[in-house]
Design a protein around this motif. Structure first.
Motif, PDB file in Angstrom:
ATOM      1  N   THR A   1      -5.724  -2.160   2.008  1.00 22.52           N
ATOM      2  CA  THR A   1      -5.725  -2.853   0.708  1.00 22.52           C
ATOM      3  C   THR A   1      -7.085  -2.807   0.012  1.00 22.52           C
ATOM      4  OG1 THR A   1      -6.314  -4.986   1.693  1.00 22.52           O
ATOM      5  CG2 THR A   1      -3.959  -4.485   1.529  1.00 22.52           C
ATOM      6  N   LEU A   2      -8.108  -2.263   0.691  1.00 19.18           N
ATOM      7  CA  LEU A   2      -9.430  -2.159   0.051  1.00 19.18           C
ATOM      8  C   LEU A   2      -9.366  -1.130  -1.091  1.00 19.18           C
ATOM      9  CD1 LEU A   2     -11.998  -2.355   3.014  1.00 19.18           C
ATOM     10  CD2 LEU A   2     -10.892  -4.169   1.744  1.00 19.18           C
ATOM     11  N   PRO A   3     -10.211  -1.315  -2.111  1.00 17.51           N
ATOM     12  CA  PRO A   3     -10.040  -0.562  -3.354  1.00 17.51           C
ATOM     13  C   PRO A   3     -10.209   0.955  -3.253  1.00 17.51           C
ATOM     14  CG  PRO A   3     -11.993  -1.980  -3.436  1.00 17.51           C
ATOM     15  CD  PRO A   3     -11.219  -2.386  -2.245  1.00 17.51           C
ATOM     16  N   ASN A   4     -11.046   1.447  -2.333  1.00 18.18           N
ATOM     17  CA  ASN A   4     -11.262   2.905  -2.280  1.00 18.18           C
ATOM     18  C   ASN A   4     -10.235   3.633  -1.407  1.00 18.18           C
ATOM     19  OD1 ASN A   4     -12.642   5.300  -3.031  1.00 18.18           O
ATOM     20  ND2 ASN A   4     -13.864   5.226  -1.141  1.00 18.18           N
ATOM     21  N   PHE A   5      -9.207   2.905  -0.920  1.00 19.67           N
ATOM     22  CA  PHE A   5      -8.071   3.594  -0.289  1.00 19.67           C
ATOM     23  C   PHE A   5      -7.207   4.093  -1.441  1.00 19.67           C
ATOM     24  CE2 PHE A   5      -9.592   1.380   3.379  1.00 19.67           C
ATOM     25  CZ  PHE A   5      -9.186   2.142   4.458  1.00 19.67           C
ATOM     26  N   SER A   6      -7.497   5.304  -1.895  1.00 19.03           N
ATOM     27  CA  SER A   6      -6.896   5.752  -3.147  1.00 19.03           C
ATOM     28  C   SER A   6      -5.963   6.946  -2.969  1.00 19.03           C
ATOM     29  CB  SER A   6      -7.981   6.035  -4.176  1.00 19.03           C
ATOM     30  OG  SER A   6      -9.089   6.667  -3.572  1.00 19.03           O
ATOM     31  N   LYS A   7      -5.578   7.213  -1.719  1.00 21.91           N
ATOM     32  CA  LYS A   7      -4.540   8.212  -1.443  1.00 21.91           C
ATOM     33  C   LYS A   7      -3.567   7.601  -0.441  1.00 21.91           C
ATOM     34  CE  LYS A   7      -7.459  12.280  -2.172  1.00 21.91           C
ATOM     35  NZ  LYS A   7      -6.627  12.882  -3.257  1.00 21.91           N
ATOM     36  N   PRO A   8      -2.293   8.056  -0.441  1.00 26.67           N
ATOM     37  CA  PRO A   8      -1.315   7.481   0.496  1.00 26.67           C
ATOM     38  C   PRO A   8      -1.745   7.665   1.950  1.00 26.67           C
ATOM     39  CG  PRO A   8      -0.230   8.833  -1.173  1.00 26.67           C
ATOM     40  CD  PRO A   8      -1.701   9.058  -1.342  1.00 26.67           C
TER      41      PRO A   8
ATOM     42  N   VAL B   1       0.840  -1.207   0.000  1.00 24.70           N
ATOM     43  CA  VAL B   1       0.000   0.000   0.000  1.00 24.70           C
ATOM     44  C   VAL B   1       0.871   1.252   0.000  1.00 24.70           C
ATOM     45  CG1 VAL B   1      -1.928  -1.192   1.124  1.00 24.70           C
ATOM     46  CG2 VAL B   1      -0.257   0.027   2.537  1.00 24.70           C
ATOM     47  N   GLU B   2       0.361   2.297  -0.638  1.00 28.72           N
ATOM     48  CA  GLU B   2       1.097   3.560  -0.744  1.00 28.72           C
ATOM     49  C   GLU B   2       1.041   4.313   0.577  1.00 28.72           C
ATOM     50  OE1 GLU B   2       1.487   5.850  -4.699  1.00 28.72           O
ATOM     51  OE2 GLU B   2      -0.653   5.704  -4.190  1.00 28.72           O
ATOM     52  N   VAL B   3       2.187   4.808   1.022  1.00 31.23           N
ATOM     53  CA  VAL B   3       2.207   5.537   2.290  1.00 31.23           C
ATOM     54  C   VAL B   3       2.916   6.885   2.180  1.00 31.23           C
ATOM     55  CG1 VAL B   3       1.940   3.524   3.793  1.00 31.23           C
ATOM     56  CG2 VAL B   3       4.230   4.228   3.100  1.00 31.23           C
ATOM     57  N   GLY B   4       2.428   7.796   3.021  1.00 30.97           N
ATOM     58  CA  GLY B   4       3.041   9.101   3.207  1.00 30.97           C
ATOM     59  C   GLY B   4       3.459   9.209   4.660  1.00 30.97           C
ATOM     60  N   VAL B   5       3.679  10.439   5.098  1.00 34.86           N
ATOM     61  CA  VAL B   5       4.100  10.621   6.481  1.00 34.86           C
ATOM     62  C   VAL B   5       3.448  11.880   7.043  1.00 34.86           C
ATOM     63  CG1 VAL B   5       6.198  11.958   6.001  1.00 34.86           C
ATOM     64  CG2 VAL B   5       6.153  10.414   7.963  1.00 34.86           C
TER      65      VAL B   5
ATOM     66  N   VAL C   1     -10.990   7.511   0.362  1.00 35.77           N
ATOM     67  CA  VAL C   1     -10.538   7.402   1.751  1.00 35.77           C
ATOM     68  C   VAL C   1      -9.047   7.104   1.747  1.00 35.77           C
ATOM     69  CG1 VAL C   1     -12.793   6.509   2.472  1.00 35.77           C
ATOM     70  CG2 VAL C   1     -10.929   4.899   2.069  1.00 35.77           C
ATOM     71  N   TRP C   2      -8.397   7.383   2.875  1.00 33.42           N
ATOM     72  CA  TRP C   2      -7.007   6.974   3.072  1.00 33.42           C
ATOM     73  C   TRP C   2      -6.849   6.569   4.520  1.00 33.42           C
ATOM     74  CZ3 TRP C   2      -4.099  10.018   6.421  1.00 33.42           C
ATOM     75  CH2 TRP C   2      -4.579  11.321   6.666  1.00 33.42           C
ATOM     76  N   CYS C   3      -5.815   5.812   4.811  1.00 31.53           N
ATOM     77  CA  CYS C   3      -5.654   5.236   6.140  1.00 31.53           C
ATOM     78  C   CYS C   3      -4.836   6.148   7.032  1.00 31.53           C
ATOM     79  CB  CYS C   3      -4.974   3.871   6.021  1.00 31.53           C
ATOM     80  SG  CYS C   3      -4.839   3.030   7.600  1.00 31.53           S
TER      81      CYS C   3
END
Ligand code: OSB
Ligand code: MG
Length: 369
Positions: A307-314, A131-135, A287-289
């Motif tokens: 990993t769900l499909p609508n997590f579409s930002k880091p 999954v894509e992550v930021g900080v 949404v994002w985590c």
């Protein structure tokens, strides 16, 4: 069948590797509530996201212990459930306490997935193995220090930088970072530090091409966020204000925000998090985590959900080694080039570092039916 035979609760104290300042306070250590649900020779793990004092939302560790020992644990110990959703549903008649309920529900999901010998992400319906992550960067001592912190994390490959802001610490650091990194995916998070009287200040952030402004107004106020969103071109992202799928529907139906920071530990567990995810998707809202400086147990849950499909930002689910010298789990949770691999073993795919957990524990209790 999910049979819960025995439980253990811990509250640990972990030193944070950095000083984390937000609009609501400064953290130099992290108190970590952990729940272990034992059944059928396996153990499900979860971590609470409530803090010792109600600075982010209203729940506290003391309140969670009261809820879990007085109601939550007696309601599940010695009982059998068809699946983890049934564990969550059994708690529904109790008011509020979604963070405490999430501990029970998330540990039940982990136990269930371990029984089925499947990684949690597959049971949740995810569709990716990384999954894509930021900080999320706390408030720094100066603009120069902010730019330097951003530089370090960009060099590590993080795919989005979020800056904590508050009145008096907003346009100047954001401008400095935008000047140094013209193309960076950049966001800000105010943790409820502003009011509608600050509308002009928040409008002025529009020139810095922010992807969104996270939770500028009161933690429990959707109405004012809707008023603010009408006056802003920049999308608002809701964090504190969203405790459920019902909150999500009300927020999105009134255009109180256009992005959702989804924290599984805040909304009552994975089943409710999935419902939030689905409501947002039905509105066409990403949404994002988010994160709550979790140790490895909570971090692993967050990664699986992401990993769900609508997590579409880091997400904010950065490498565990950023936060803690030693973690509550044995496995490393490290992002590379802004991609966090999803643990592939059964359940959340990480195992408890018992010696370390014991050594850091301020509180440990065992519960039997
Ligand atoms: O608002 O997202 C938030 C940490 C504690 C409480 C609230 C928040 C945060 C973060 C940190 O932003 C995210 C992380 O790195 O875990
Ligand atoms: Mg936030």
């Amino acid at each position: 069948m999910l049979t819960i035979e025995r439980a253990e609760l811990y509250v640990l104290r972990l030193p944070l590797k950095f000083r984390f300042e937000t609009s609501f306070g400064v953290q130099t250590e992290k108190q970590v509530p952990l729940l272990l649900l034992h059944g059928g020779g396996l153990t499900g793990l979860s971590e609470g996201v409530m803090e010792s004092l109600p600075m982010y939302r209203e729940e506290t560790i003391g309140g969670a212990l009261a809820f879990l020992t007085g109601a939550g644990l007696p309601g599940v110990l010695g009982h059998s459930f068809a699946n983890p959703e049934a564990v969550g549903a059994s708690l529904a008649s109790w008011r509020g306490n979604r963070m405490a309920k999430a501990m029970l529900e998330m540990a039940a999901w982990d136990l269930w997935a371990r029984q089925l010998e499947m990684p949690l992400w597959q049971l949740l319906g995810g569709d990716k193995t990384a999954v894509e992550v930021g900080v999320s960067l706390g408030i720094q001592a100066s603009e120069a220090a902010t730019v330097e912190a951003v530089k370090q994390h960009v060099a590590q490959g993080y795919r989005r930088i979020k800056l904590k802001i508050k009145p008096g610490w907003d346009a100047a650091p954001v401008q400095a970072v935008r000047q140094a990194f013209p193309e960076l995916a950049l966001t800000v998070d105010a943790n409820s530090a502003y009011t509608l009287a600050d509308t002009a200040k928040l409008q002025a952030l529009g020139e810095f091409k922010l992807d969104y402004i996270e939770q500028p107004l009161a933690w429990d106020d959707l109405h004012d966020h809707a008023t603010l969103q009408r006056r802003l071109a920049t999308p608002l992202c809701l964090d504190e204000s969203i405790a459920s799928a019902a909150d999500t529907r009300k927020a999105l139906a009134t255009d109180a925000g256009r992005v959702i920071n989804l924290k599984v530990g805040r909304v009552g567990g994975h089943s409710e998090a999935r419902r939030v995810h689905d409501v947002a998707r039905s509105f066409g809202v990403p949404v994002w985590c988010g994160g709550m400086l979790e140790s490895g147990v909570g971090r692993a849950h967050n990664i699986h959900l992401s990993t769900l499909p609508n997590f579409s930002k880091p997400g904010d689910t950065a490498s565990a080694s950023r936060y803690f010298a030693t973690d509550t789990v044995n496995e490393a949770l490290e992002a590379e080039n802004g991609l966090m691999p999803v643990p592939s073993g059964p359940g959340i795919g990480v195992s408890l570092n018992r010696e370390f957990v014991e050594a850091q524990a301020d509180y440990h209790q065992e519960f039997v039916p």
